[in-house]
Design a protein around this motif. Structure first.
Motif, PDB file in Angstrom:
ATOM      1  N   GLY A 123       0.611  -1.257   0.014  1.00  0.00           N
ATOM      2  CA  GLY A 123      -0.172  -0.188  -0.036  1.00  0.00           C
ATOM      3  C   GLY A 123       1.036   1.139  -0.020  1.00  0.00           C
ATOM      4  N   GLY A 124       2.155   1.109   0.318  1.00  0.00           N
ATOM      5  CA  GLY A 124       3.199   2.281   0.413  1.00  0.00           C
ATOM      6  C   GLY A 124       3.216   2.862  -1.236  1.00  0.00           C
ATOM      7  N   ARG A 125       2.801   1.976  -2.089  1.00  0.00           N
ATOM      8  CA  ARG A 125       3.241   2.405  -3.467  1.00  0.00           C
ATOM      9  C   ARG A 125       1.645   2.334  -3.985  1.00  0.00           C
ATOM     10  NH1 ARG A 125       6.358  -2.211  -6.107  1.00  0.00           N
ATOM     11  NH2 ARG A 125       5.294  -3.454  -4.646  1.00  0.00           N
ATOM     12  N   TYR A 126       0.853   3.142  -3.615  1.00  0.00           N
ATOM     13  CA  TYR A 126      -0.597   3.219  -3.920  1.00  0.00           C
ATOM     14  C   TYR A 126      -0.838   3.368  -5.292  1.00  0.00           C
ATOM     15  CZ  TYR A 126      -5.047   5.435  -5.136  1.00  0.00           C
ATOM     16  OH  TYR A 126      -6.336   5.425  -5.633  1.00  0.00           O
ATOM     17  N   ASP A 127      -0.029   3.927  -6.155  1.00  0.00           N
ATOM     18  CA  ASP A 127      -0.385   4.087  -7.766  1.00  0.00           C
ATOM     19  C   ASP A 127      -0.121   2.622  -8.348  1.00  0.00           C
ATOM     20  OD1 ASP A 127      -1.017   6.938  -7.679  1.00  0.00           O
ATOM     21  OD2 ASP A 127       1.241   7.547  -8.128  1.00  0.00           O
ATOM     22  N   GLU A 128       0.789   1.739  -7.803  1.00  0.00           N
ATOM     23  CA  GLU A 128       1.011   0.825  -8.265  1.00  0.00           C
ATOM     24  C   GLU A 128      -0.009  -0.382  -8.006  1.00  0.00           C
ATOM     25  OE1 GLU A 128       3.506  -1.926 -11.111  1.00  0.00           O
ATOM     26  OE2 GLU A 128       3.135   0.542 -10.643  1.00  0.00           O
ATOM     27  N   GLN A 129      -0.236  -0.212  -6.557  1.00  0.00           N
ATOM     28  CA  GLN A 129      -1.350  -1.085  -6.151  1.00  0.00           C
ATOM     29  C   GLN A 129      -2.663  -0.783  -6.663  1.00  0.00           C
ATOM     30  OE1 GLN A 129      -3.189  -0.499  -2.173  1.00  0.00           O
ATOM     31  NE2 GLN A 129      -2.071  -2.505  -1.392  1.00  0.00           N
ATOM     32  N   PHE A 130      -3.069   0.365  -7.041  1.00  0.00           N
ATOM     33  CA  PHE A 130      -4.314   0.687  -7.572  1.00  0.00           C
ATOM     34  C   PHE A 130      -4.123   0.125  -8.857  1.00  0.00           C
ATOM     35  CE2 PHE A 130      -7.151   3.133 -10.329  1.00  0.00           C
ATOM     36  CZ  PHE A 130      -8.321   3.256  -9.485  1.00  0.00           C
TER      37      PHE A 130
END
Length: 204
Positions: A123-130
């Protein structure tokens, strides 16, 4: 610089550009057009709108998402996982009555943690997770987008606990519930995408 060197430089540049764009073009050829529309549903239209109606640019981004995350296999939650996350969601709803801003921030963290537990990027990499979530949960991923946006806006601007700010937070929280349910109830998820993948395989 001699003419020969100029020609050689141009050729090298063309080869580098071709090598860099080939995966994207392959992705668009494999997933583009109607297939992307079927796979992403409303997320397709949102992405086109984000690019001011530029369908080519939107499809390029969506195809890149599929190339990066299409092979992701979700991990099952631990046996106690569903109950644990359900309790956290209940706490979010209870906190909303007294502190909507805190509740939305908690929901944002909850969805990030839950997605990571299911095998998505941290989740610390929101854009990639999204992006990864949008490939596998396209119908409901916008709820996460809304919660994350409102949570960040609240932290940055200090949204009031009343009026339009509260209503916006309520709408975001309601929208996020669908993705939460997808991630905590594996038997319900991916029905549309499994059918889509099957039809793609038959058509290949």
């Amino acid at each position: 610089m001699s003419t020969g060197m100029i020609v050689l430089t141009v050729i090298v540049a063309v080869v580098i550009i071709a090598a860099a764009t080939a995966p994207i073009l392959r992705g668009r050829g494999r997933y583009g057009g109607p297939r992307l529309k079927r796979r992403f549903g409303p997320e397709y239209e949102r992405t086109v709108a984000l690019y001011d109606g530029d369908t080519t640019a939107a499809e390029r981004e969506l195809a890149e998402r599929v190339e990066r995350h299409g092979d992701l296999r979700e991990r099952p939650l631990d046996p106690a996982g569903p109950e644990h996350y359900a309790a956290r969601w209940t706490a979010v709803q209870e906190h909303f009555v007294q502190s909507p801003r805190q509740a939305v921030a908690e929901a944002d963290r909850l969805l990030a943690d839950l997605a990571a537990a299911r095998g998505y990027p941290d989740g610390g990499r929101y854009d990639e997770q999204f992006a990864a979530l949008s490939v596998h949960h396209a119908d409901h991923v916008d709820g996460y987008r809304q919660v994350h946006r409102v949570a960040r806006a609240g932290a940055r601007d200090g949204l009031t606990e009343a009026g339009s700010g509260t209503e916006e937070m309520r709408t975001a929280l309601v929208g996020a519930r669908a993705l939460f349910d997808d991630l905590t109830h594996p038997s319900r998820e991916h029905g549309r995408h499994r059918a889509t993948h099957a039809s793609h395989s038959k058509g290949s």
